[in-house]
Motif scaffolding. Structure first.
Motif, mmCIF file in Angstrom:
data_model
loop_
_atom_site.group_PDB
_atom_site.id
_atom_site.type_symbol
_atom_site.label_atom_id
_atom_site.label_comp_id
_atom_site.label_asym_id
_atom_site.label_seq_id
_atom_site.Cartn_x
_atom_site.Cartn_y
_atom_site.Cartn_z
ATOM 1 N N LYS A 139 46.442 31.337 33.416
ATOM 2 C CA LYS A 139 45.746 32.568 33.774
ATOM 3 C C LYS A 139 46.250 33.656 32.849
ATOM 4 O O LYS A 139 47.443 33.911 32.741
ATOM 5 C CB LYS A 139 46.037 32.917 35.231
ATOM 6 C CG LYS A 139 45.358 34.196 35.636
ATOM 7 C CD LYS A 139 44.954 34.179 37.094
ATOM 8 C CE LYS A 139 44.098 35.371 37.441
ATOM 9 N NZ LYS A 139 42.666 35.172 37.205
ATOM 10 N N HIS A 140 45.326 34.299 32.177
ATOM 11 C CA HIS A 140 45.707 35.361 31.255
ATOM 12 C C HIS A 140 45.190 36.709 31.774
ATOM 13 O O HIS A 140 44.046 36.827 32.166
ATOM 14 C CB HIS A 140 45.130 35.078 29.870
ATOM 15 C CG HIS A 140 45.399 36.185 28.914
ATOM 16 N ND1 HIS A 140 44.409 36.858 28.246
ATOM 17 C CD2 HIS A 140 46.561 36.774 28.541
ATOM 18 C CE1 HIS A 140 44.945 37.810 27.494
ATOM 19 N NE2 HIS A 140 46.249 37.769 27.654
ATOM 20 N N LEU A 141 46.068 37.689 31.793
ATOM 21 C CA LEU A 141 45.677 39.028 32.250
ATOM 22 C C LEU A 141 46.076 40.057 31.196
ATOM 23 O O LEU A 141 47.204 40.048 30.711
ATOM 24 C CB LEU A 141 46.412 39.376 33.552
ATOM 25 C CG LEU A 141 46.108 38.548 34.789
ATOM 26 C CD1 LEU A 141 47.100 38.891 35.896
ATOM 27 C CD2 LEU A 141 44.681 38.797 35.272
ATOM 28 N N ASP A 142 45.142 40.920 30.872
ATOM 29 C CA ASP A 142 45.454 41.993 29.932
ATOM 30 C C ASP A 142 45.958 43.229 30.651
ATOM 31 O O ASP A 142 46.755 43.983 30.121
ATOM 32 C CB ASP A 142 44.202 42.361 29.133
ATOM 33 C CG ASP A 142 44.221 41.674 27.785
ATOM 34 O OD1 ASP A 142 45.330 41.492 27.250
ATOM 35 O OD2 ASP A 142 43.135 41.307 27.297
ATOM 36 N N ASP A 143 45.443 43.411 31.850
ATOM 37 C CA ASP A 143 45.833 44.592 32.609
ATOM 38 C C ASP A 143 46.285 44.166 33.999
ATOM 39 O O ASP A 143 45.602 43.395 34.657
ATOM 40 C CB ASP A 143 44.633 45.546 32.722
ATOM 41 C CG ASP A 143 45.083 46.907 33.248
ATOM 42 O OD1 ASP A 143 46.278 47.043 33.615
ATOM 43 O OD2 ASP A 143 44.245 47.812 33.300
ATOM 44 N N VAL A 144 47.437 44.635 34.418
ATOM 45 C CA VAL A 144 47.944 44.229 35.734
ATOM 46 C C VAL A 144 48.144 45.449 36.637
ATOM 47 O O VAL A 144 48.807 45.356 37.664
ATOM 48 C CB VAL A 144 49.276 43.450 35.614
ATOM 49 C CG1 VAL A 144 49.054 42.129 34.937
ATOM 50 C CG2 VAL A 144 50.329 44.257 34.880
ATOM 51 N N THR A 145 47.547 46.579 36.243
ATOM 52 C CA THR A 145 47.749 47.814 37.004
ATOM 53 C C THR A 145 47.471 47.608 38.491
ATOM 54 O O THR A 145 48.216 48.088 39.338
ATOM 55 C CB THR A 145 46.827 48.927 36.469
ATOM 56 O OG1 THR A 145 46.813 48.835 35.055
ATOM 57 C CG2 THR A 145 47.304 50.294 36.904
ATOM 58 N N ASN A 146 46.391 46.859 38.784
ATOM 59 C CA ASN A 146 46.013 46.710 40.190
ATOM 60 C C ASN A 146 46.458 45.374 40.786
ATOM 61 O O ASN A 146 46.034 45.007 41.881
ATOM 62 C CB ASN A 146 44.495 46.864 40.338
ATOM 63 C CG ASN A 146 44.047 48.237 39.881
ATOM 64 O OD1 ASN A 146 44.690 49.251 40.201
ATOM 65 N ND2 ASN A 146 42.976 48.290 39.090
ATOM 66 N N THR A 147 47.267 44.661 40.064
ATOM 67 C CA THR A 147 47.711 43.349 40.547
ATOM 68 C C THR A 147 48.811 43.527 41.583
ATOM 69 O O THR A 147 49.790 44.223 41.343
ATOM 70 C CB THR A 147 48.240 42.504 39.372
ATOM 71 O OG1 THR A 147 47.200 42.369 38.422
ATOM 72 C CG2 THR A 147 48.683 41.130 39.845
#
Ligand SMILES: [Zn+2]
Ligand SMILES: [Zn+2]
Ligand SMILES: [Zn+2]
Length: 386
Positions: free
Chosen positions: A219-227
């Motif tokens: 799983k690749h995420l560029d943005d995790v602000t809301n994770t």
């Protein structure tokens, strides 16, 4: 860091070796202990092999060899520790599994094994001439893979994986614990969470991910602000969490330190419960954009020192990264740079990043090779993928 200083009893002058066979007098005097005496000591003098270093023949034993019955002196223990998880670019271990040296190595042909053995170890501990016989064989499997545990003086330890972990935990100065390696029949494909930077291509070329395999494996995420924690628990469980600061030249939405804090936050969500035996690895890579203060914070948060990995072309450093990781051997593979060299690198930063430099993911690729001891891997062409 927390390791207690070990009293070095081995500094005493070594005992004189009395030659028993007069024919040996003709050979040039060898400095230090000799392994040729091991067989004689065991068979004639009834000496316990655990009281001799099977790597060099010394009688000054510091600990027991973790894989085979026999002792180990301090010098050989140190060498073994630093080479334990070192792999060559072809995916095989770089050094002999017994003595951790050796120029010419016999490679185990079990596709699930990556171990090598030097001629000298095999000839001294199994029987003279064995290395030649092994070389002539088409499908040789090694002393850890053979169904029977003994070959000459070489006796595989029962539960050697447990021995190996105990050896590492006791002798290594790293504050990080080592996970017990996993036998082939228990290895599962690795499940990866990749933040900001993507390592899919690298893991695929190493054989950890299959081309076109289940996309759920990485799983690749560029943005995790809301994770939040619940998201990570739902996507997981994960075996490897990777994160990196953005490569130079990329427009960044956040200051460099943000990537570190977010990585650390998400890493906590992905970690197995304390005390879980599940092997869990992580790596954070900084493409030299973190400030010195940020790096000190990273070292404190991640509880390990970084190492510097460089992309060197001739005498020029084209790129470099700082890596924090709990993957074994990242440290012994790459020693840290001196601060002078460091400032030189930083000065170069401004002119860096013109193409042919390799990106951060490519630079750290071979650091993932020790994961072959823990996870299933699919056939791959190592050499052609580089
Ligand atoms: Zn030794
Ligand atoms: Zn050897
Ligand atoms: Zn093997």
């Amino acid at each position: 860091m927390a390791a207690a200083p070990v009293l070095d009893l081995e500094e005493e002058p070594s005992m004189d070796i009395i030659l028993v066979d007069s024919s040996e007098l003709s050979s040039p005097p060898s400095p230090g202990p000799s392994r040729d005496l091991i067989e004689y000591e065991v068979k004639v003098n009834q000496r316990d092999i655990e009281d001799m270093c099977i790597c060099c023949g010394s009688f000054q034993v510091h600990t027991q060899h973790p894989l085979f019955e026999g002792g180990m002196c301090t010098a050989c223990k140190d060498k073994f520790l630093s080479c334990l998880f070192l792999y060559d670019d072809d995916g095989n271990q770089s050094y002999c599994s017994i003595c951790c040296s050796g120029e010419t190595l016999l490679i185990c042909e079990n596709p699930d094994c990556t171990r090598c053995y030097c001629f000298e170890c095999v000839d001294t501990l199994v029987s003279p001439g064995t290395s030649e016989k092994v070389q002539a064989m088409s499908n040789w499997v090694c002393f850890l893979c053979l169904p029977f545990p003994r070959s000459g003086l070489l006796q595989r330890r029962r539960k050697w994986r447990g021995w190996l972990k105990a050896f590492y935990d006791q002798e290594a100065e790293s504050p990080l614990e080592m996970y017990k390696t996993v036998p082939v029949w228990k290895r599962e494909p690795v499940r990866v969470l990749s933040l900001f930077g993507d390592i899919k291509k690298e893991l695929t070329s190493l054989g950890f991910l299959e081309n076109g395999s289940d996309p759920g494996r990485l799983k690749h995420l560029d943005d995790v602000t809301n994770t939040v924690r619940r998201d990570v628990e739902e996507w997981g469980p994960f075996d490897l969490v990777y994160g990196s600061t953005p490569p130079l030249g990329h427009a960044c939405d956040h200051p460099p330190g943000w990537y570190l804090f977010q990585f650390h936050r998400v890493l906590q969500y992905a970690r197995p419960r304390p005390g879980s035996p599940q092997a869990f690895f992580w790596m954070f890579v900084d493409n030299l954009v973190l400030t010195e203060d940020d790096r000190a914070v990273a070292t404190r948060f991640l509880e390990t020192d970084p190492v510097t990995i460089q992309d060197v072309c001739g005498r020029a450093v084209r790129n470099a990264v700082h890596v924090w990781s709990n993957i074994p051997a990242v440290k012994s593979r790459h020693s840290a740079l001196f601060s002078q060299e460091e400032s030189f690198l930083r000065a170069q930063d401004r002119q860096r990043a013109k193409p042919p430099a390799r990106g951060p993911a490519k630079l750290v690729k071979n650091c993932f090779l020790p994961l072959r001891e823990y996870f299933k891997y699919f056939s791959t062409e190592f050499t052609s993928s580089l």
